[in-house]
Motif scaffolding. Structure first.
Motif, PDB file in Angstrom:
ATOM      1  N   THR A   5       0.855  -1.188   0.000  1.00 11.61           N
ATOM      2  CA  THR A   5       0.000   0.000   0.000  1.00 11.61           C
ATOM      3  C   THR A   5       0.891   1.238   0.000  1.00 11.61           C
ATOM      4  N   ASN A   6       0.265   2.397  -0.193  1.00  7.95           N
ATOM      5  CA  ASN A   6       1.055   3.637  -0.222  1.00  7.95           C
ATOM      6  C   ASN A   6       1.069   4.343   1.133  1.00  7.95           C
ATOM      7  N   THR A   7       1.100   3.567   2.235  1.00  7.59           N
ATOM      8  CA  THR A   7       1.345   4.179   3.545  1.00  7.59           C
ATOM      9  C   THR A   7       2.760   4.749   3.602  1.00  7.59           C
ATOM     10  N   ILE A   8       3.644   4.218   2.749  1.00  6.38           N
ATOM     11  CA  ILE A   8       5.027   4.687   2.622  1.00  6.38           C
ATOM     12  C   ILE A   8       5.252   5.001   1.141  1.00  6.38           C
ATOM     13  N   PRO A   9       5.933   6.100   0.787  1.00  4.71           N
ATOM     14  CA  PRO A   9       6.154   6.410  -0.640  1.00  4.71           C
ATOM     15  C   PRO A   9       6.958   5.310  -1.329  1.00  4.71           C
ATOM     16  N   GLN A  10       6.528   4.944  -2.532  1.00  2.00           N
ATOM     17  CA  GLN A  10       7.177   3.829  -3.239  1.00  2.00           C
ATOM     18  C   GLN A  10       7.714   4.219  -4.611  1.00  2.00           C
ATOM     19  N   GLU A  11       7.591   5.483  -5.000  1.00  8.15           N
ATOM     20  CA  GLU A  11       7.950   5.875  -6.373  1.00  8.15           C
ATOM     21  C   GLU A  11       9.408   5.536  -6.707  1.00  8.15           C
ATOM     22  N   ASP A  12      10.328   5.897  -5.814  1.00 12.80           N
ATOM     23  CA  ASP A  12      11.750   5.648  -6.090  1.00 12.80           C
ATOM     24  C   ASP A  12      12.051   4.157  -6.178  1.00 12.80           C
ATOM     25  N   LYS A  13      11.414   3.368  -5.308  1.00 16.17           N
ATOM     26  CA  LYS A  13      11.678   1.927  -5.301  1.00 16.17           C
ATOM     27  C   LYS A  13      11.112   1.251  -6.548  1.00 16.17           C
TER      28      LYS A  13
END
Length: 318
Positions: free
Chosen positions: A272-280
């Protein structure tokens, strides 16, 4: 929605903006900066006197800085005469330090709870706490929301063979969470028991259950260095599973996590996007994201209007 203000901390601005947009509101003006000695300074840029204030700040990135920034924002709103301050913490920091499992170890989650209360928070909204007893560390109301309804929706829409799947808990501690998913999907359950040398190093894995000729779905609340889920995926494939998916609420993905996922046998690793994931996601094509901003936004709306949030435990808002 009158008398409501939403502010976003610096840890996850995109999620804050999505929540505000869902509610038809503008994010409140707030300036956060650091002095040259690395002290955090926060300035609330609009009037909050008598307002119902919600501050969105996830426990990710530079966790200690994010936590301190949240505490200062809560205190700034409180001493500016906000009528109520609610901390919306999608990923609760220090949640894994929830008990004394060795001599002279701290219960840091309780310390964080005390700090939030002392800063002036009147309510906490969070998602998938690592251990639900953390709610008992607070003397203020805590709404622990679940990503499970959004996870079930994703499984039904994206895994064609979901009726012939088996949902697997990668450790004994997550068994209750996984059995809730299996009951809702009406599918089988398996468990992986792991032995550890150190807190972040898995030694051996033992599979309990039959996964032959079935799609295996690993479900857990968080993954940090991903040693557990990658060991589990190898074990499931060697035991005869046809495909392996991993679905996690909080994708921390620190240290060697991304190379491990890239070299593991997953069809997809869903977070989920509770944590930013764009870079990963730029470095790992297997990572897919479920948006949970509508669940948090609906929880804020219901809290503001004095409605029950229990509907969100089993439904995804439209």
């Amino acid at each position: 929605m009158p008398n409501i203000r939403i502010f976003g901390g610096s840890s996850h601005r995109e999620l804050s903006q999505k929540i505000a947009a869902r509610l038809g509101l503008e994010l409140g003006k707030v300036v956060t900066q650091k002095f040259s000695n690395q002290e955090t300074c926060v300035e609330i840029g609009e009037n909050v006197r008598g307002e119902d204030v919600y501050i969105v700040q996830s426990g990710c990135g530079e966790i200690n800085d994010s936590l301190m920034e949240l505490l200062i924002m809560i205190n700034a709103c409180k001493i500016a005469s906000a009528s109520r301050v609610t901390a919306v913490i999608p990923c609760f920091p220090y949640a894994r330090q929830d008990k004394k499992d060795e001599s002279r170890t701290p219960i840091s989650a309780k310390l964080v709870a005390d700090m939030l209360s002392i800063a002036g928070a009147d309510r906490i909204i969070t998602m998938d706490l690592h251990a639900s007893q953390i709610q008992g560390f607070f003397d203020i109301p805590v709404d622990n929301l679940y990503a499970e309804p959004a996870v079930l929706k994703w499984i039904r829409e994206n895994i064609p063979e979901w009726r012939n799947c088996i949902v697997v808990s990668p450790d004994a501690g997550g068994a209750k969470r996984v059995t809730s998913v299996t009951d809702r999907l009406n599918v089988g359950f398996a468990l992986i028991h792991k032995g550890r040398k150190k807190a972040s190093e898995v030694d051996r894995v033992v599979l309990v259950g039959d996964v032959r000729e079935r799609v295996a779905i690993l479900v857990d609340d968080m993954a940090d260095t991903c040693g557990t889920i990658c060991h589990a995926a190898d074990k499931l494939l060697s035991a005869g599973a046809t495909k392996v998916y991993a679905i996690l609420t909080h994708g921390i993905f620190s240290g060697p996590a991304i190379p491990r996922i890239n070299s593991a046998c997953f069809e997809a690793v869903v977070v989920t996007n509770t944590i930013p994931q764009e870079d990963k996601m730029k470095h790992c094509s297997k990572i897919q994201v479920i948006d949970i901003s509508m669940i948090l936004a609906e929880a804020i709306r219901r809290t503001h209007n004095g409605e029950s949030v229990s509907y969100l435990f089993s439904h995804v808002p439209l």
